[in-house]
Design a protein around this motif. Structure first.
Motif, PDB file in Angstrom:
ATOM      1  N   ARG A 102      11.770 -33.896-100.572  1.00  0.00           N
ATOM      2  CA  ARG A 102      11.069 -33.113-101.600  1.00  0.00           C
ATOM      3  C   ARG A 102       9.597 -33.488-101.686  1.00  0.00           C
ATOM      4  N   SER A 103       9.192 -34.509-100.958  1.00  0.00           N
ATOM      5  CA  SER A 103       7.808 -34.990-101.011  1.00  0.00           C
ATOM      6  C   SER A 103       6.913 -34.157-100.099  1.00  0.00           C
ATOM      7  N   ILE A 104       5.868 -33.584-100.673  1.00  0.00           N
ATOM      8  CA  ILE A 104       4.914 -32.807 -99.882  1.00  0.00           C
ATOM      9  C   ILE A 104       4.249 -33.696 -98.848  1.00  0.00           C
ATOM     10  N   THR A 105       3.948 -34.925 -99.237  1.00  0.00           N
ATOM     11  CA  THR A 105       3.300 -35.870 -98.320  1.00  0.00           C
ATOM     12  C   THR A 105       4.180 -36.138 -97.108  1.00  0.00           C
ATOM     13  N   GLU A 106       5.477 -36.326 -97.371  1.00  0.00           N
ATOM     14  CA  GLU A 106       6.411 -36.588 -96.282  1.00  0.00           C
ATOM     15  C   GLU A 106       6.545 -35.374 -95.354  1.00  0.00           C
ATOM     16  N   ARG A 107       6.582 -34.180 -95.978  1.00  0.00           N
ATOM     17  CA  ARG A 107       6.702 -32.966 -95.155  1.00  0.00           C
ATOM     18  C   ARG A 107       5.457 -32.742 -94.299  1.00  0.00           C
ATOM     19  N   ASP A 108       4.272 -33.011 -94.887  1.00  0.00           N
ATOM     20  CA  ASP A 108       3.030 -32.893 -94.109  1.00  0.00           C
ATOM     21  C   ASP A 108       3.009 -33.871 -92.933  1.00  0.00           C
ATOM     22  N   LYS A 109       3.495 -35.109 -93.225  1.00  0.00           N
ATOM     23  CA  LYS A 109       3.555 -36.110 -92.164  1.00  0.00           C
ATOM     24  C   LYS A 109       4.509 -35.667 -91.055  1.00  0.00           C
ATOM     25  N   SER A 110       5.640 -35.088 -91.440  1.00  0.00           N
ATOM     26  CA  SER A 110       6.612 -34.606 -90.456  1.00  0.00           C
ATOM     27  C   SER A 110       6.049 -33.445 -89.633  1.00  0.00           C
TER      28      SER A 110
END
Length: 484
Positions: free
Chosen positions: A134-142
């Motif tokens: 659910r983390s935008i930061t994590e999704r951007d990193k992915s």
């Protein structure tokens, strides 16, 4: 072989064997003698493999106009004319060059395949993990990681041989896509032509567009294939009867397929005993020279992303301009190309493509990409030769049907022969009496010429106005009473 009209002038027809250079013609002579085949068939095959070695090359015609190399050679010959042995002689050499200079070693290919598998699994793993986050930061990193992996996957290219094997027409776009838009189809059993009758005419559009070096696509619900620019070299040998069924198909003529072909028909080849073998000198010339052309093409692609770029010398430019003017005149009233403007309209492109091929066959300096006037003239005359081959074929038609159609004219000529004081006649003398159109009458007369029943001569006829015009006069060779 169908004999083209005898024309005296700068652009009189020149057969493939007479058009190629001395080293190539020496090889053609020796291989034809060894296999008991035709020098013309060997010469066309030689041109095909040299064109294949530099497929995608281009020639600068003007600031904003370039012609790219794609050629469709078609040969019709009877059984035992040496079609398969000739292809079998040349194709392994081309395949060896492709393996050496394009394809990866087995070890490197396996390494890249393994790397792509790892990358694909990594992308799936990251995607699955990211979809649960659910983390935008994590999704951007992915997203960034997946983007880098996709770039690495694109760079992990596994080259595919441009040689097109047995395939259906439906898979043509897919096969071209796998090869980056480059296709080489050399076949002694009809190749793509043998597949034409299995699909609707609309399905042939990608093949037609490939001759014109245009983009092709095949988009369905499940798959999408798209190639931005296509280049194809085709050499299709076949037996005479099935080839004529294709070439005389009105549907294929209507969509412009026949106008794109460079056909040659060898019907009257005499049985020949194979004698000797190709000399060591000729074998070395072919192997070394073809490889140098191939290496030049691949080096250019590596350095610039494009195949070699030819240009015309001043003399060659002048020859091409005169040729275009000549072809335009020949499309005029009562001229050879009046009823075949589709074929005539592509002759300048065919000539330039043939010039690129002849130049690379002749020039031992692979860095020389300037086409001279002599080469351009030979290419123009060769294009005219193929054009007359195509027109002669189109004038043929099935034998019984054409004979039945020609019977009234045959009987009229037979009656004229029995009373005539002269040995020649003008077609107009019979056309009006029989009620034939000019097109129909010409078609039947040229068919009789192909059968060697008549010969055609062009002479100047004085007009009442004081001027003159060029007319066709026909001379019977056989006794037409025996044809009735």
């Amino acid at each position: 072989m169908l004999n083209p009209p005898v024309i005296i002038g700068e652009f009189s027809p020149l057969s493939p064997y007479l058009a190629i250079g001395s080293s190539a013609s020496k090889y053609a002579t020796e291989l034809a003698a060894e296999l008991g085949s035709s020098e013309e068939i060997v010469s066309i095959t030689l041109m095909s493999i040299f064109a294949a070695a530099q497929i995608g090359s281009q020639c600068v015609i003007s600031k904003n106009y370039r012609i790219f190399l794609s050629l469709f050679f078609v040969i019709g010959a009877p059984p035992s004319a040496g079609k398969s042995p000739i292809v079998g002689r040349f194709l392994p050499l081309l395949e060896r060059l492709i393996r050496t200079h394009i394809l990866l070693s087995p070890e490197e290919e396996r390494r890249r395949i393994a790397r792509r598998i790892i990358i694909e699994k990594s992308i799936k793993k990251i995607s699955k993990k990211s979809s649960n986050s659910r983390s935008i930061t994590e999704r951007d990193k992915s997203s960034k990681e997946i983007s880098e992996l996709m770039k690495e996957e694109e760079e992990c290219v596994i080259p595919c041989s441009p040689i097109l094997g047995s395939m259906s027409i439906q898979s043509f776009v897919k096969e071209m896509s796998c090869r980056g838009g480059y296709g080489i189809c050399i076949d002694a059993e009809g190749g793509i032509l043998s597949e034409l009758n299995t699909v609707p005419l609309s399905k042939l559009s990608p093949i037609l567009r490939s001759w014109s070096n245009e983009s092709v696509e095949d988009i369905t619900k499940k798959k999408q294939y798209w190639v931005e620019k296509t280049f194809i070299l085709m050499l299709a040998m076949w037996q005479v009867d099935p080839l004529l069924q294709v070439l005389l198909n009105k549907g294929f003529q209507a969509i412009g397929l026949i106008a794109r072909l460079l056909p040659y028909l060898e019907q009257n080849i005499q049985p020949r005993t194979g004698i000797g073998s190709v000399s060591e000198e000729s074998e070395c010339w072919l192997a070394e020279h073809l490889e140098s052309v191939f290496v030049r093409t691949e080096n250019c692609k590596s350095l610039t992303g494009e195949a070699p770029i030819f240009h015309l010398s001043v003399d060659a430019q002048n020859v091409l301009m005169r040729f275009k003017e000549y072809v335009t005149r020949m499309q005029g009233f009562k001229m050879e190309f009046e009823a075949h403007q589709d074929i005539a309209g592509k002759l300048d492109v065919q000539a330039v493509r043939l010039a690129m091929t002849l130049h690379s066959m002749d020039s031992m300096n692979v860095d020389n990409l300037a086409i001279d006037g002599n080469t351009m003239t030979r290419a123009c005359r060769l294009a005219i030769f193929f054009a007359y081959q195509a027109i002669s074929i189109l004038h043929r038609g099935p034998w019984e049907e054409r004979l039945k159609e020609a019977l009234p004219l045959i009987k009229s000529i037979a009656e004229w022969q029995s009373h005539a004081l002269q040995r020649k006649f003008e077609a107009e003398n019979f056309r009006r009496v029989l009620g034939f159109s000019k097109t129909k009458c010409d078609r039947l007369l040229f068919w009789m010429e192909d059968n060697k029943w008549l010969s055609c001569k062009k002479t100047k006829k004085r007009l009442l106005s004081g001027g003159s015009e060029l007319v066709e006069e026909w001379v019977p060779i056989v006794n037409f009473q025996n044809l009735c």
